[in-house]
Scaffold this motif. Sequence first.
Motif, PDB file in Angstrom:
ATOM      1  N   GLY A 164      -7.650  26.940   9.688  1.00 46.98           N
ATOM      2  CA  GLY A 164      -7.718  25.713   8.921  1.00 46.98           C
ATOM      3  C   GLY A 164      -6.590  24.817   9.365  1.00 46.98           C
ATOM      4  N   SER A 165      -6.754  23.551   9.166  1.00 44.17           N
ATOM      5  CA  SER A 165      -5.736  22.620   9.662  1.00 44.17           C
ATOM      6  C   SER A 165      -4.991  21.926   8.531  1.00 44.17           C
ATOM      7  N   LEU A 166      -5.356  22.241   7.303  1.00 46.50           N
ATOM      8  CA  LEU A 166      -4.741  21.569   6.163  1.00 46.50           C
ATOM      9  C   LEU A 166      -3.556  22.365   5.622  1.00 46.50           C
ATOM     10  N   GLY A 167      -2.701  21.696   4.899  1.00 44.97           N
ATOM     11  CA  GLY A 167      -1.638  22.343   4.148  1.00 44.97           C
ATOM     12  C   GLY A 167      -0.633  23.094   4.997  1.00 44.97           C
ATOM     13  N   LEU A 168      -0.032  24.095   4.363  1.00 44.88           N
ATOM     14  CA  LEU A 168       1.031  24.848   5.012  1.00 44.88           C
ATOM     15  C   LEU A 168       0.564  25.642   6.223  1.00 44.88           C
ATOM     16  N   MET A 169      -0.655  26.196   6.169  1.00 45.46           N
ATOM     17  CA  MET A 169      -1.156  26.959   7.312  1.00 45.46           C
ATOM     18  C   MET A 169      -1.394  26.052   8.506  1.00 45.46           C
ATOM     19  N   GLY A 170      -1.850  24.840   8.267  1.00 48.82           N
ATOM     20  CA  GLY A 170      -2.011  23.889   9.356  1.00 48.82           C
ATOM     21  C   GLY A 170      -0.682  23.589  10.019  1.00 48.82           C
ATOM     22  N   CYS A 171       0.343  23.374   9.200  1.00 47.07           N
ATOM     23  CA  CYS A 171       1.695  23.125   9.722  1.00 47.07           C
ATOM     24  C   CYS A 171       2.222  24.342  10.466  1.00 47.07           C
TER      25      CYS A 171
END
Length: 132
Positions: free
Chosen positions: A14-21
């Motif tokens: 996934g590219s959103l939120g903390l995992m994206g970062c």
Amino acid sequence: MLAKRKIHLVYGEGSLGLMGCMSTATYIGGSQVLGIILTALTEGNFVEKTVGEKLKVPPIQDMIEKMVNNSDAFIALPGGIGTLEENFQITYWALLNIHHKPISLSNVDGFFNKLLSFLDQARKENFISHSA
């Protein structure tokens, strides 16, 4: 931080939120990134541009199996339904002795406090074993 320690990242892509970062920082830092994603999520606009290697799998059980087979430990960062699904499946598999890898819930800014309270209540009322 992961890249500095030469730790590779496997995640439910996934590219959103903390995992994206985290995935972007790990990839830019030079470590390998493997995003495992459900095929159904690639057919819509559920996932934006991601980095690293991608592995598409049909059902959630295949996704969890690939994550277990490619990981040494599990850390859940604040996220949504997908994060909870993955974390509960991985935890359940550990309870069934399918794997014996460490599992961590990163409770950033108390994000999971209400979930942890719910789980404590379920344990007190014997809906969840005390070994969980």
